[in-house]
Design an enzyme around this catalytic site. Structure first.
Site, PDB file in Angstrom:
ATOM      1  N   TYR A 282     -12.704   7.313 -12.736  1.00  0.00           N
ATOM      2  CA  TYR A 282     -12.815   6.029 -12.039  1.00  0.00           C
ATOM      3  C   TYR A 282     -13.440   4.977 -12.959  1.00  0.00           C
ATOM      4  O   TYR A 282     -12.897   3.891 -13.144  1.00  0.00           O
ATOM      5  CB  TYR A 282     -13.648   6.222 -10.777  1.00  0.00           C
ATOM      6  CG  TYR A 282     -13.772   4.997  -9.902  1.00  0.00           C
ATOM      7  CD1 TYR A 282     -12.685   4.490  -9.208  1.00  0.00           C
ATOM      8  CD2 TYR A 282     -15.000   4.348  -9.760  1.00  0.00           C
ATOM      9  CE1 TYR A 282     -12.810   3.375  -8.389  1.00  0.00           C
ATOM     10  CE2 TYR A 282     -15.131   3.234  -8.941  1.00  0.00           C
ATOM     11  CZ  TYR A 282     -14.032   2.749  -8.253  1.00  0.00           C
ATOM     12  OH  TYR A 282     -14.158   1.650  -7.449  1.00  0.00           O
TER      13      TYR A 282
ATOM     14  N   ASP B 209       0.847  -1.197   0.000  1.00  0.00           N
ATOM     15  CA  ASP B 209       0.000   0.000   0.000  1.00  0.00           C
ATOM     16  C   ASP B 209       0.878   1.241   0.000  1.00  0.00           C
ATOM     17  O   ASP B 209       2.011   1.200   0.467  1.00  0.00           O
ATOM     18  CB  ASP B 209      -0.902   0.013   1.259  1.00  0.00           C
ATOM     19  CG  ASP B 209      -2.201   0.763   1.018  1.00  0.00           C
ATOM     20  OD1 ASP B 209      -2.149   1.977   0.788  1.00  0.00           O
ATOM     21  OD2 ASP B 209      -3.271   0.116   1.051  1.00  0.00           O
ATOM     22  N   ASN B 210       0.343   2.342  -0.521  1.00  0.00           N
ATOM     23  CA  ASN B 210       1.073   3.619  -0.402  1.00  0.00           C
ATOM     24  C   ASN B 210       0.334   4.573   0.540  1.00  0.00           C
ATOM     25  O   ASN B 210       0.716   5.721   0.659  1.00  0.00           O
ATOM     26  CB  ASN B 210       1.271   4.271  -1.771  1.00  0.00           C
ATOM     27  CG  ASN B 210      -0.023   4.833  -2.308  1.00  0.00           C
ATOM     28  OD1 ASN B 210      -1.095   4.419  -1.879  1.00  0.00           O
ATOM     29  ND2 ASN B 210       0.062   5.765  -3.235  1.00  0.00           N
TER      30      ASN B 210
ATOM     31  N   ARG C  75       5.925 -12.810 -13.940  1.00  0.00           N
ATOM     32  CA  ARG C  75       7.266 -13.143 -13.417  1.00  0.00           C
ATOM     33  C   ARG C  75       7.201 -14.237 -12.358  1.00  0.00           C
ATOM     34  O   ARG C  75       8.067 -15.115 -12.297  1.00  0.00           O
ATOM     35  CB  ARG C  75       7.907 -11.870 -12.850  1.00  0.00           C
ATOM     36  CG  ARG C  75       9.269 -12.084 -12.194  1.00  0.00           C
ATOM     37  CD  ARG C  75      10.054 -10.788 -12.067  1.00  0.00           C
ATOM     38  NE  ARG C  75       9.527  -9.812 -11.137  1.00  0.00           N
ATOM     39  CZ  ARG C  75       9.617  -9.895  -9.818  1.00  0.00           C
ATOM     40  NH1 ARG C  75      10.186 -10.946  -9.258  1.00  0.00           N
ATOM     41  NH2 ARG C  75       9.118  -8.939  -9.049  1.00  0.00           N
TER      42      ARG C  75
ATOM     43  N   TYR D  79      -3.755  -8.771 -21.780  1.00  0.00           N
ATOM     44  CA  TYR D  79      -2.554  -9.405 -21.213  1.00  0.00           C
ATOM     45  C   TYR D  79      -2.731 -10.924 -21.177  1.00  0.00           C
ATOM     46  O   TYR D  79      -1.821 -11.686 -21.485  1.00  0.00           O
ATOM     47  CB  TYR D  79      -2.313  -8.858 -19.808  1.00  0.00           C
ATOM     48  CG  TYR D  79      -0.875  -8.930 -19.355  1.00  0.00           C
ATOM     49  CD1 TYR D  79      -0.048  -7.807 -19.428  1.00  0.00           C
ATOM     50  CD2 TYR D  79      -0.344 -10.113 -18.855  1.00  0.00           C
ATOM     51  CE1 TYR D  79       1.268  -7.862 -19.005  1.00  0.00           C
ATOM     52  CE2 TYR D  79       0.969 -10.182 -18.437  1.00  0.00           C
ATOM     53  CZ  TYR D  79       1.778  -9.057 -18.508  1.00  0.00           C
ATOM     54  OH  TYR D  79       3.084  -9.117 -18.093  1.00  0.00           O
TER      55      TYR D  79
ATOM     56  N   LYS E 178     -11.373   1.764 -14.534  1.00  0.00           N
ATOM     57  CA  LYS E 178     -11.679   0.357 -14.273  1.00  0.00           C
ATOM     58  C   LYS E 178     -12.011  -0.381 -15.572  1.00  0.00           C
ATOM     59  O   LYS E 178     -11.692  -1.561 -15.717  1.00  0.00           O
ATOM     60  CB  LYS E 178     -12.838   0.260 -13.276  1.00  0.00           C
ATOM     61  CG  LYS E 178     -12.485   0.771 -11.878  1.00  0.00           C
ATOM     62  CD  LYS E 178     -11.477  -0.132 -11.170  1.00  0.00           C
ATOM     63  CE  LYS E 178     -11.262   0.280  -9.721  1.00  0.00           C
ATOM     64  NZ  LYS E 178     -10.367  -0.614  -8.990  1.00  0.00           N
TER      65      LYS E 178
HETATM   66  N1  NAD Z   1     -15.997  -0.209  -1.469  1.00  0.00           N
HETATM   67  C1  NAD Z   1     -16.761  -0.457  -2.513  1.00  0.00           C
HETATM   68  O1  NAD Z   1     -18.007  -0.411  -2.393  1.00  0.00           O
HETATM   69  C2  NAD Z   1     -16.162  -0.803  -3.848  1.00  0.00           C
HETATM   70  C3  NAD Z   1     -17.037  -0.956  -4.943  1.00  0.00           C
HETATM   71  C4  NAD Z   1     -16.485  -1.277  -6.174  1.00  0.00           C
HETATM   72  C5  NAD Z   1     -15.116  -1.495  -6.319  1.00  0.00           C
HETATM   73  N2  NAD Z   1     -14.307  -1.348  -5.247  1.00  0.00           N
HETATM   74  C6  NAD Z   1     -12.851  -1.554  -5.450  1.00  0.00           C
HETATM   75  O2  NAD Z   1     -12.304  -2.317  -4.377  1.00  0.00           O
HETATM   76  C7  NAD Z   1     -10.985  -1.854  -4.076  1.00  0.00           C
HETATM   77  C8  NAD Z   1     -10.910  -1.479  -2.599  1.00  0.00           C
HETATM   78  O3  NAD Z   1     -11.867  -0.440  -2.339  1.00  0.00           O
HETATM   79  P1  NAD Z   1     -12.079   0.169  -0.882  1.00  0.00           P
HETATM   80  O4  NAD Z   1     -13.459   0.676  -0.827  1.00  0.00           O
HETATM   81  O5  NAD Z   1     -11.610  -0.783   0.131  1.00  0.00           O
HETATM   82  O6  NAD Z   1     -11.124   1.449  -0.972  1.00  0.00           O
HETATM   83  P2  NAD Z   1     -10.014   2.001   0.017  1.00  0.00           P
HETATM   84  O7  NAD Z   1      -9.686   3.383  -0.465  1.00  0.00           O
HETATM   85  O8  NAD Z   1     -10.402   1.839   1.434  1.00  0.00           O
HETATM   86  O9  NAD Z   1      -8.781   1.032  -0.270  1.00  0.00           O
HETATM   87  C9  NAD Z   1      -7.927   1.186  -1.374  1.00  0.00           C
HETATM   88  C10 NAD Z   1      -6.481   1.034  -0.897  1.00  0.00           C
HETATM   89  O10 NAD Z   1      -5.610   1.133  -2.036  1.00  0.00           O
HETATM   90  C11 NAD Z   1      -4.495   1.944  -1.689  1.00  0.00           C
HETATM   91  N3  NAD Z   1      -3.988   2.515  -2.938  1.00  0.00           N
HETATM   92  C12 NAD Z   1      -4.655   3.312  -3.802  1.00  0.00           C
HETATM   93  N4  NAD Z   1      -3.899   3.622  -4.849  1.00  0.00           N
HETATM   94  C13 NAD Z   1      -2.708   2.995  -4.653  1.00  0.00           C
HETATM   95  C14 NAD Z   1      -1.500   2.937  -5.392  1.00  0.00           C
HETATM   96  N5  NAD Z   1      -1.347   3.594  -6.559  1.00  0.00           N
HETATM   97  N6  NAD Z   1      -0.482   2.196  -4.912  1.00  0.00           N
HETATM   98  C15 NAD Z   1      -0.614   1.528  -3.738  1.00  0.00           C
HETATM   99  N7  NAD Z   1      -1.742   1.546  -2.983  1.00  0.00           N
HETATM  100  C16 NAD Z   1      -2.773   2.287  -3.439  1.00  0.00           C
HETATM  101  C17 NAD Z   1      -5.059   2.968  -0.711  1.00  0.00           C
HETATM  102  O11 NAD Z   1      -4.094   3.588   0.097  1.00  0.00           O
HETATM  103  C18 NAD Z   1      -6.049   2.116   0.088  1.00  0.00           C
HETATM  104  O12 NAD Z   1      -5.428   1.522   1.197  1.00  0.00           O
HETATM  105  C19 NAD Z   1     -10.707  -0.686  -5.019  1.00  0.00           C
HETATM  106  O13 NAD Z   1      -9.980  -1.165  -6.137  1.00  0.00           O
HETATM  107  C20 NAD Z   1     -12.091  -0.242  -5.443  1.00  0.00           C
HETATM  108  O14 NAD Z   1     -12.074   0.371  -6.723  1.00  0.00           O
HETATM  109  C21 NAD Z   1     -14.795  -0.985  -4.016  1.00  0.00           C
END
Ligand code: NAD
Length: 324
Positions: A148, A32-33, A109, A162, A152
């Site tokens: 967004y 995570d970042n 990889r 890929y 996606k």
């Molecule tokens: N929560 C929902 O209802 C929902 C619905 C559809 C899709 N999603 C997908 O599920 C995933 C998780 O969602 P969430 O709600 O838990 O969000 P969240 O923001 O709580 O978690 C996302 C995490 O990704 C990390 N992150 C973001 N960009 C990054 C990068 N470039 N490099 C490293 N880390 C990075 C963030 O710091 C965070 O910890 C996401 O991909 C989101 O698009 C979530």
């Protein structure tokens, strides 16, 4: 012992996924970042031996950063709240484009299977209801949500391209609205907004008349669905969400009642391209990965109540709920 890499590990859904995989005996590496994630979400997982790497996936992943064999990569990293869409649109696009490419390369990889966390937003403001995976969607490519939605959609296209070119094992999860503990109380999504407003005696922000619908999936169901998809032989995109649909107004009233509040509603104009209806068709998930959600909204909301109360206690100055 299987080894899994979970990107976005410190976020809401992915941190629960890390716990779920640890429960099943996996060795878990989180990455995570912290752009939207919180280290506190990983407290339990870190105590159980999860390794955590701090890295932005938009940057290449050096070979020395992730070493050894990996069996499964869950690429969950992406900001996901509408508040983030306004704050960091380019970052979101690059995370799904360059970022996901780096994870696919890592999969190649290490020989790992790679799951891409896609979203119901690929259907945009849908004209087909409920949303079935064969529907191509109705997305405004230049709207405020496009960073967004299109990110996606690109991530899905990249995954299949890929897979065709390099014969990698991949999975695509189309995640629908999910809720539960570890959501950021100030991230502007419906459930945290309603809880924080009700608990602080503020009017609940309802966009439009509140007649738009959402279908909410509890986080424990969601992570089980992601795991079942990853470990299944299904290579097509799969909707993971709860098909029980409610109006936003009904959810507002339920949370108001649950918090014992009698706060009024405050109607604001509908944001641009806000989906009017959202409900997953989960026939594919049921038949091909053997998954259906089990937690009903009442039970899930009750679990949330104690979580959001604790969050509020930790914020003596109160929590400001952003509006779109
Ligand atoms: N929560 C929902 O209802 C929902 C619905 C559809 C899709 N999603 C997908 O599920 C995933 C998780 O969602 P969430 O709600 O838990 O969000 P969240 O923001 O709580 O978690 C996302 C995490 O990704 C990390 N992150 C973001 N960009 C990054 C990068 N470039 N490099 C490293 N880390 C990075 C963030 O710091 C965070 O910890 C996401 O991909 C989101 O698009 C979530």
């Amino acid at each position: 012992m299987k080894r899994a890499l979970v990107t976005g590990a410190a976020g809401f859904i992915p941190s629960h996924l890390c716990d779920f995989l640890l429960d099943r005996g996996y060795e878990v590496i989180g990455l995570d970042n912290f752009v939207t994630g919180r280290r506190s979400n990983l407290e339990a997982a870190l105590k159980r031996g999860m390794k955590l790497i701090e890295h932005n996936i938009i940057d290449p992943i050096p070979e020395s950063l992730v070493t050894g064999q990996i069996d499964e990569i869950y690429n969950m990293a992406s900001p996901a709240s509408p508040v983030d869409f306004a704050k960091m649109p380019l970052f979101i696009l690059e995370t799904a484009a360059r970022g996901h490419r780096h994870l696919l390369d890592l999969g190649r990889r290490t020989g790992a299977r790679v799951l891409f966390a896609s979203t119901s937003e690929v259907y945009g403001d849908p004209e087909v209801h409920p949303q079935v995976e064969s529907y191509f969607g109705n997305v405004n490519s230049v709207g405020v949500r496009s960073c967004y939605d299109e990110a996606k959609r690109y991530g899905e296209a990249l995954t299949v391209a890929y897979t065709r070119e390099h014969r990698l094992e991949t999975r695509i999860a189309r995640i629908f609205n999910t809720y539960g503990s570890r959501m950021r109380p100030d991230d502007g999504r419906i459930i945290p907004n309603f809880f924080m407003q009700a608990l602080q005696g503020q009017p609940l922000t309802v966009y439009g008349e509140g007649s738009q619908t959402r279908s909410f999936c509890y986080v424990s169901d969601q992570v089980e669905g992601l795991y079942k998809l990853m470990t299944s032989s299904e290579t097509r995109p799969v909707n993971i969400g709860n098909p029980i649909e409610r109006t936003v107004l009904k959810i507002a009233n339920e949370i108001n009642a649950l918090c014992g509040s009698r706060v009024p509603l405050r109607n604001l104009p509908l944001p641009e391209n806000d989906p009017k209806q959202r409900k997953p068709d989960i026939s594919r998930a049921a038949s091909s990965i053997g998954w259906v959600p089990r937690v009903d909204l009442e039970t899930g909301l009750r679990e949330c109540l104690s979580y959001f109360r604790e969050e509020l206690k930790r914020a003596p100055g109160g929590i400001v709920t952003p509006t779109a």
